[in-house]
Motif scaffolding. Structure first.
Motif, PDB file in Angstrom:
ATOM      1  N   THR A  42     -40.678   5.826 -29.359  1.00 60.65           N
ATOM      2  CA  THR A  42     -40.833   5.474 -30.785  1.00 60.65           C
ATOM      3  C   THR A  42     -42.313   5.353 -31.124  1.00 60.65           C
ATOM      4  O   THR A  42     -43.079   4.734 -30.375  1.00 60.65           O
ATOM      5  N   PRO A  61     -40.535   7.754 -38.581  1.00 62.65           N
ATOM      6  CA  PRO A  61     -40.154   8.196 -39.934  1.00 62.65           C
ATOM      7  C   PRO A  61     -41.175   9.196 -40.471  1.00 62.65           C
ATOM      8  O   PRO A  61     -42.255   9.379 -39.926  1.00 62.65           O
ATOM      9  N   ARG A  62     -40.811   9.819 -41.570  1.00 64.07           N
ATOM     10  CA  ARG A  62     -41.707  10.795 -42.186  1.00 64.07           C
ATOM     11  C   ARG A  62     -43.057  10.151 -42.504  1.00 64.07           C
ATOM     12  O   ARG A  62     -43.130   9.006 -42.905  1.00 64.07           O
ATOM     13  N   SER A 110     -45.314   9.253 -40.572  1.00 63.72           N
ATOM     14  CA  SER A 110     -45.709   8.162 -39.680  1.00 63.72           C
ATOM     15  C   SER A 110     -46.786   8.586 -38.687  1.00 63.72           C
ATOM     16  O   SER A 110     -47.186   7.790 -37.842  1.00 63.72           O
ATOM     17  N   ARG A 128     -37.881   6.877 -48.068  1.00 61.79           N
ATOM     18  CA  ARG A 128     -37.456   5.947 -47.018  1.00 61.79           C
ATOM     19  C   ARG A 128     -36.207   5.196 -47.428  1.00 61.79           C
ATOM     20  O   ARG A 128     -35.289   4.992 -46.622  1.00 61.79           O
ATOM     21  N   TYR A 180     -40.009   9.768 -31.743  1.00 60.32           N
ATOM     22  CA  TYR A 180     -39.369   9.417 -33.025  1.00 60.32           C
ATOM     23  C   TYR A 180     -40.327   8.632 -33.918  1.00 60.32           C
ATOM     24  O   TYR A 180     -41.064   7.767 -33.452  1.00 60.32           O
ATOM     25  N   ASP A 186     -32.998   7.405 -47.333  1.00 62.56           N
ATOM     26  CA  ASP A 186     -32.488   7.742 -46.002  1.00 62.56           C
ATOM     27  C   ASP A 186     -31.509   6.698 -45.462  1.00 62.56           C
ATOM     28  O   ASP A 186     -30.852   6.942 -44.441  1.00 62.56           O
ATOM     29  N   SER A 225     -37.772  12.891 -37.183  1.00 62.38           N
ATOM     30  CA  SER A 225     -37.727  11.780 -38.144  1.00 62.38           C
ATOM     31  C   SER A 225     -36.459  10.963 -38.000  1.00 62.38           C
ATOM     32  O   SER A 225     -36.269   9.984 -38.718  1.00 62.38           O
ATOM     33  N   ARG A 226     -35.586  11.405 -37.093  1.00 58.27           N
ATOM     34  CA  ARG A 226     -34.366  10.654 -36.798  1.00 58.27           C
ATOM     35  C   ARG A 226     -34.311  10.395 -35.305  1.00 58.27           C
ATOM     36  O   ARG A 226     -34.780  11.210 -34.496  1.00 58.27           O
ATOM     37  N   ARG A 252     -35.293   0.809 -37.813  1.00 62.01           N
ATOM     38  CA  ARG A 252     -36.049   1.747 -38.643  1.00 62.01           C
ATOM     39  C   ARG A 252     -37.452   1.221 -38.972  1.00 62.01           C
ATOM     40  O   ARG A 252     -38.212   1.867 -39.672  1.00 62.01           O
ATOM     41  N   TYR A 302     -42.784   8.658 -51.331  1.00 63.94           N
ATOM     42  CA  TYR A 302     -42.556   8.344 -49.915  1.00 63.94           C
ATOM     43  C   TYR A 302     -41.636   7.140 -49.764  1.00 63.94           C
ATOM     44  O   TYR A 302     -40.683   7.156 -48.967  1.00 63.94           O
ATOM     45  N   GLN A 324     -48.184   1.276 -41.277  1.00 65.22           N
ATOM     46  CA  GLN A 324     -47.700   2.649 -41.388  1.00 65.22           C
ATOM     47  C   GLN A 324     -48.901   3.533 -41.753  1.00 65.22           C
ATOM     48  O   GLN A 324     -49.569   3.306 -42.766  1.00 65.22           O
TER      49      GLN A 324
END
Length: 977
Positions: free
Chosen positions: A213, A49-50, A52, A301, A47, A304, A192-193, A357, A297, A252
């Motif tokens: 993660t 986020p986009r 990442s 975030r 997992y 979401d 992404s989830r 998150r 971006y 990130q």
């Protein structure tokens, strides 16, 4: 280190070559490898986020996983939802075949085409039952196929919306069967989830999958990423740069690469100016450009998040400074301060969700929260304030929204009490419902409850609602009118003040407030409270009435001062009368000049009289003679001054052991001559008391005196205007004069005033600039030497040696000093000028002495001046023959002097005076010389020329002098005019 001459490619391009220069994540890679090596390790869900770095990590696994036992194959599932499942399996089978190098006869996929393969629509049955056994048979011993499937969440929740045979509908069930039935297969999915955020169906299909993660980059990885710029000639500047880059990006990968990219571009731009290194300042300079580039971006975030998470994140972004932390227990107060009146259960859980998150991070030790990435905090604070979420805040409680809709219908139907009740229930359910609060304020206003309406509208306006602000303004104006009708003037003023504070340019509120203040001011004026009326007229903006009140106040004060001054003079209190007349003269120049002079002389005369009496009582005969002599000079018949003066003279003679029987020569030799003059004046005072008033006033030149006629007082003990400041201006005179004068000012600072006088006299000898005369006047004034101070001030003014800033103060000092010692009168007398010039010659102030003796110099003085000036003495030329007047001419033919010579406007104006038998010539009250005068330079402008003959009288002329023009005055005293 300077940059290279040509600009290479930027190594931080984020959208190309995802596998290029992979850094960090060593622990995660080892953890995934260990999981896959274990017998029960079949599948891992990675997992993050986009953007990442999930795809880059899968590609790194494809490169670095040991083979055997694992045979990794990468497949990107993004944008594959509508692709037929058979096409995807053909691609996957081809990749596996290439890795294993299966023989073509063992693999029906080798020659199959998507359009003709009969098994591409069989829901993966052929892939599982025929292809995989052939793959296993072709695999060497100990190998396990590993499917690296990127973005598996792109297929989540699409099964019911896609047709049969598509990847989005068929792949996840196939993967579930493979996980259950094919133990040799391994999987690494990316999403992404989180697994718990996927649909229930997808979670069931991926049952048994271990979740990992993707963490942000640590300092070591960030340092490695920054070092990629070394090949471009820019070196990192140590840990400070890395720490700053991590603080801005939060580790990130996408943000960090984008920040490095912008910083490197900026470094290249600056390389032509100076060598550039990557340091914290360079990252700070690139932060704004990075934030703009990363806006899509960052917006993704933020989008979401759930509503509660967005509200909490926006409130924290506005409340927490850069690098600061917020305490969990302070969150309700933070939300309350930004207009969020209620915390739901979702809001209470939002901080934990935001930490999961990786948008927020808990402060070590617990309790505190701070933003992982400063760029995200700035973006949210700037683009998503809590006030911008008003519409969403209203939807926090669905039941409250339904009740609000009901209240709207009731209001439209005119059922105001029912609408009010529904709105109040709405706000009890959801205090953040701004629409309900605004409508409640309007309903209360329509019911006449204006104060309650203002409270509700103010609360609604705190969220920044412009509609609420305008409704509040209208309600305040109505409330003010209501209070005026109820005679509540003070409350009405306060209401209008609130309205003006809300809308400073509102004309109605301004006019109503001004009307109330004007009425108050009129009442105060009628009661005689002028100061209160003036203050109220100022608040009302009635400036014409402010001026009228000020004039009335001034006139009243002048009348009071006039009455007080007259009363003091009548009572004999001349000191106080003099002070009051001075105040009146300051307000009305010229009107009280005579009264000021009169009371000043009276006060001075009584001071001298009292001093003489005190001196008599103390047997100080010399001081008694001087004091009573001053009284006699001012008023010969004042009280018993003559008797007291005679007594002082007799006692003075007796003190010198003179018995009165000796010769006159012995007597006059023992007693100073001035003392006998005073005694003789005293004897004749009574007889001449009535006579002196009947004699015509003497011309100014007939006043006799010496330089120190009045005893001086130290400057510190004297009243009067403030003393001017000493100056040496850069444009004054020559360098030698400025240096010497500057040295004199240094002596003054050390308290060496007498030495400073000598230094300034030397400056004037070296460079006769009138500025040094000004400084001489100031120092004499500080020493309390009234006469010399006044003289040098006037000389400096005449020579334009006083700056425009100092001129008003110098003029006030001159008027004050003239009242102290009458130096103006004395410097108009020939005796004073001769005495003063003689002293100036001794002090080597030769240029000043020469100007003093203009027109009256004796041959001895001419020789002394020539020697002082360093010139050879020359014989005095005989006077030129006077031109004859036309026959029948008697005296001047006109009151205006005749003019001759050039009138082209160049050169000075000249004045020639021819008087028979003779006269003293004054220009504007200052002595110019003794007639005849020949071509004396005078400044352009209006002048008054006065001719004074002690025996024959005086005659005046007016001149408006122009440059380059000669003016001639001819006058004969013996001709009747």
């Amino acid at each position: 280190m300077p940059l290279v001459a040509s600009r290479p490619s930027n190594p931080y391009l984020t959208d190309a070559n995802l596998d290029n220069a992979f850094v960090g994540q060593r622990e995660l890679l080892r953890s995934i490898e260990a999981e896959l090596r274990s017998p029960e390790g079949r599948a891992v869900l990675l997992y993050g986020p986009r953007r990442s770095g999930k795809s880059a990590l899968l590609l790194q696994l494809h490169r670095c996983l040991p083979s055997p036992p694992l045979l990794p194959v990468y497949l990107d599932l993004r944008d594959r939802a509508h692709t037929p499942l058979g096409h995807v399996l053909l691609e996957l089978g081809a990749a596996l075949r290439r890795e294993v190098q299966m023989p073509p006869e063992a693999d029906r996929y080798a020659s199959a085409q998507p359009s003709e393969a009969p098994f591409i629509h069989d829901q993966g049955q052929h892939f599982q039952r025929e292809f995989l056994p052939a793959l296993y048979q072709a695999l060497p011993a100990g190998y396990r196929p590993l499917l690296l499937l990127d973005d598996v969440d792109a297929l989540d929740g699409l099964a019911d919306r896609l047709p049969a045979g598509t990847c989005g509908r068929e792949l996840l069930p196939l993967l579930s069967r493979l996980l259950a039935e094919e133990p040799r297969l391994c999987f690494v999915f990316t999403s992404s989830r989180r697994l718990g955020e996927l649909s229930t169906e997808t979670r069931g299909l991926l049952k048994g999958t271990r979740e990992r993660t993707l963490p942000p980059l640590d300092e070591e990885a960030a340092q490695a990423l920054l070092s990629l710029s070394q090949a471009q000639g820019v070196l990192p500047a140590g840990p400070g740069a890395t720490a700053r880059a991590l603080a801005l990006s939060g580790g990130q990968p996408y943000l960090l690469r984008l920040l490095c990219r912008q910083a490197l571009e900026q470094a290249w731009d600056q390389a032509a100016v100076s060598p550039v290194v990557v340091d914290a300042a360079l990252f700070d300079a690139a932060a704004e450009r990075t934030q703009k580039a990363a806006a899509p971006y960052l917006e993704e975030r933020f989008g979401d998040l759930s509503l509660a998470e967005r509200i909490v994140l926006s409130a924290l972004a506005a409340a927490v400074p850069e690098g600061g932390a917020a305490l969990i227990e302070e969150l309700p107060g933070t939300l309350q301060g930004q207009g969020v009146r209620m915390m739901t259960r979702e809001m209470e859980l939002a901080p934990e969700a935001l930490c999961e998150r990786d948008l927020l991070v808990r402060r070590p030790g617990g309790g505190g929260l701070f933003f992982r990435a400063e760029l995200l905090r700035r973006h949210v604070a700037q683009t998503h304030p809590v006030a911008g979420l008003r519409g969403e805040l209203q939807q926090l409680v669905p039941a409250a929204s339904a009740l609000y809709e009901q209240a709207l219908r009731l209001h439209d139907e005119g059922s105001l009490p029912e609408a009010q009740e529904a709105l109040q229930r709405t706000l009890r359910m959801n205090p953040n419902h701004g629409g309900a609060r605004l409508l409640l304020g309007q309903v209360l206003a329509e019911q006449g409850r204006l104060e309650d309406a203002c409270r509700e509208l103010e609360e609604a306006g705190r969220a920044g609602d412009e509609t609420a602000r305008m409704a509040l303004l209208r309600t305040l104006l109505s409330l003010g009118e209501q209070q005026e009708r109820s005679a509540e003037e003070e409350r009405a003023l306060q209401t209008y003040e609130r309205a003006i504070l809300l809308s400073p340019k509102d004309a109605v509120a301004q006019e109503r407030r001004a009307a109330l203040y004007t009425a108050r001011a009129d009442r105060a004026y009628a009661l005689g409270d002028f100061e209160g009326a003036r203050t109220l007229y100022e608040k009302a903006g009635r400036w014409e009435r402010v001026a009228a009140v000020a004039e009335r106040t001034k006139n009243t004060e002048l009348r009071r001062l006039t009455a007080d001054a007259s009363g003091c003079e009548a009572e004999g209190d001349f000191d106080r009368a003099y002070a009051l007349y001075q105040k009146l003269e300051a307000d009305e120049p010229g009107r009280w000049q005579e009264a000021v002079a009169r009371t000043r002389d009276e006060a001075l005369m009584r001071q001298h009289y009292a001093a003489g009496q005190k001196a008599l009582a103390g047997s100080d005969w010399d001081k008694a003679l001087h004091s009573f002599g001053e009284v006699t000079r001012l008023r010969p018949a004042f009280q018993d001054t003559a008797v007291l003066l005679r007594r002082a003279g007799e006692n003075h003679a007796r003190a010198l052991k003179i018995d009165g029987t000796g010769s006159a020569g012995r007597l006059f030799g023992a007693v100073p001559s001035w003392a006998w003059v005073l005694v003789l004046v005293g004897f004749g005072a009574v007889v001449g008391a009535g006579l002196w008033r009947r004699q015509p006033a003497e011309p100014a030149d007939s006043v006799k005196g010496v330089l120190d006629l009045h005893p001086e007082k130290p400057a510190a003990s004297r009243s009067g205007p403030k003393l001017p400041k000493l100056r040496v201006e850069p444009e004054w005179g020559q360098a030698v004069g400025r240096e010497t004068a500057t040295a004199a000012l240094g002596m003054v600072e050390r308290g060496e005033l007498r030495e400073a006088l000598g230094k300034l006299q030397e400056a004037h000898r070296l460079d006769p600039h009138p500025g040094w005369l000004y400084d001489l006047g100031v120092i004499h004034d500080q020493l309390g030497e009234c006469d010399d101070a006044g003289f040098f001030y006037r000389a400096a003014l005449f020579g334009k040696g006083v700056t425009a800033d100092d001129r008003p103060l110098v003029e006030k000092r001159i008027d004050f000093l003239d009242g102290e010692c009458q130096f103006k009168r004395r410097q108009m007398s020939a005796a004073d000028r001769h005495a003063r010039a003689s002293r100036f010659i001794e002090l080597k102030l030769c240029v000043l002495a020469e100007s003093m003796l203009s027109g009256i110099a004796t041959p001895a003085e001419v020789g002394a001046l020539e020697r002082c000036l360093g010139r050879t003495a020359t014989a005095v030329a005989p006077p030129a023959q006077k031109p004859s007047r036309p026959r029948g001419s008697h005296g001047p033919s006109q009151r205006t002097p005749t003019t001759t010579g050039a009138t082209d406007g160049t050169g000075p104006a000249l004045l020639t005076v021819k008087v028979t038998p003779g006269a003293t010539v004054f220009l504007d009250g200052a002595k110019l010389g003794e007639a005849p005068l020949k071509q004396q330079s005078i400044p352009p402008g209006a002048h008054t020329v006065l001719l004074v003959n002690q025996a024959l009288g005086q005659q005046s002329y007016s001149i408006n002098a122009s440059a380059g023009t000669t003016y001639t005055i001819t006058y004969n005293w013996h001709v009747k005019h």
